[in-house]
Scaffold this motif. Sequence first.
Motif, short mmCIF file in Angstrom:
data_model
loop_
_atom_site.label_atom_id
_atom_site.label_comp_id
_atom_site.label_asym_id
_atom_site.label_seq_id
_atom_site.Cartn_x
_atom_site.Cartn_y
_atom_site.Cartn_z
N UNK A 1 0.49 -1.05 -0.24
CA UNK A 1 0.34 -0.04 0.03
C UNK A 1 0.59 1.03 0.12
N UNK A 2 1.77 1.26 0.06
CA UNK A 2 3.10 2.52 -0.48
C UNK A 2 3.92 2.59 0.96
N UNK A 3 3.34 1.47 2.08
CA UNK A 3 3.76 2.00 3.38
C UNK A 3 5.03 1.09 3.51
N UNK A 4 6.23 2.23 4.57
CA UNK A 4 7.42 1.22 4.51
C UNK A 4 7.97 1.76 5.77
N UNK A 5 8.81 0.84 6.20
CA UNK A 5 9.40 0.50 7.77
C UNK A 5 11.14 0.66 7.16
N UNK A 6 11.95 1.81 8.07
CA UNK A 6 12.97 1.76 7.86
C UNK A 6 13.89 0.81 9.39
N UNK A 7 14.24 -0.43 9.84
CA UNK A 7 14.89 -0.20 10.89
C UNK A 7 16.16 -1.31 10.65
N UNK A 8 16.35 -1.91 11.55
CA UNK A 8 17.94 -2.92 12.18
C UNK A 8 17.45 -4.16 12.34
N UNK A 9 17.83 -5.23 11.69
CA UNK A 9 17.97 -6.27 12.37
C UNK A 9 17.32 -6.76 14.42
N UNK A 10 18.72 -6.37 14.54
CA UNK A 10 19.35 -6.63 15.95
C UNK A 10 18.97 -5.31 16.48
N UNK A 11 18.44 -5.22 17.62
CA UNK A 11 18.18 -3.83 18.44
C UNK A 11 19.44 -3.90 19.29
N UNK A 12 19.26 -5.07 19.87
CA UNK A 12 20.07 -5.18 21.57
C UNK A 12 21.18 -6.11 21.60
N UNK A 13 22.47 -6.37 21.93
CA UNK A 13 22.72 -7.62 22.44
C UNK A 13 23.79 -7.57 23.73
N UNK A 14 23.66 -8.88 24.47
CA UNK A 14 24.28 -8.74 25.85
C UNK A 14 24.85 -10.15 26.32
#
Length: 317
Positions: free
Chosen positions: A92-105
Amino acid sequence: MAGIETFKQTNAITGARYDYTTTEKRLVYLSLIEVMKTVQDGITDDFFRRDLDLFIIEDQLKKSDPNDNRFRDYRKAVISLRKKDFSIDEVDGSWTETGFVTRGKYIKNKGLEVSISRDVLPYLYELTKRFTVLDATVVMTLASKFSQRFYEWCCQWRSVGQFDFTPDALRDVLMIKTQTGDLKIYVLEVAKAELMKMYEDGVSDLYFTYSEERGGRGRGGSVKRWIFKIHTKKKQIAQERAKNEDIVFVMRFLGQIFGKDSPLIDQALEALKTHENVKLFADRADELQTSGKLDQTKNKPGYIRSILQKEFGLDKK
């Protein structure tokens, strides 16, 4: 990961053009394993509203990398995956820009916690509907990123018994600029040797060998194409598949019609199933090509899909 012997990896990822390190790819494998476990157990209402938390126990870290370098490598992998963009485009034209991993510990003597972005989970879930079956033990212990890719391709093309690459196509999908001679030595031979060793040790159920098509000027000409033959423990079946010209023809034909990464290829092969149906469809496709009827058809994908649905039981969904 107890009880998980295989997992399903989308062919969109199997055939993708990227350059992940061995350790980065292991984290991707783990995320897909967890998604598959969740899908098998049933999706909860809050699954897509929270990050997916993974925990890799210390013993698993040691198994995949027995050297002390594993702590440095996993930290680098987490940092790298946090910085890599993951783009999702909706119809529908929507989009998301993100990262694959948000954190690591990392927790000393216990293991590694990794969180996968909640924005990625719906995408991974959809992609599990089209998959390649991989052995979790193999993919988590392969030492070379090239061995990982060749193992994926061997699994993807297992039913056909072979696949091929031109040197340029292989360079492109691996995102490297290595000369053809070095590509053979440092990529093909490395992957071949590692998968052969794991096969002989009983860890993996397959390995590959390859041959060359050469041509052009000079002594012996240059490599035009590599043909990779897949060998499994079911040697008789593997030999039949490798020799089966009909299924190779059908795969290439479907790739030309639908695009080689289309989910319809897997669906069509599932509908055809038997050697008899593959033979019938191969003959039908050959007749359509030689008669010129296919060239006269404006909507070739729709026409072929209609034949598969009416004559071979392809799901109409």
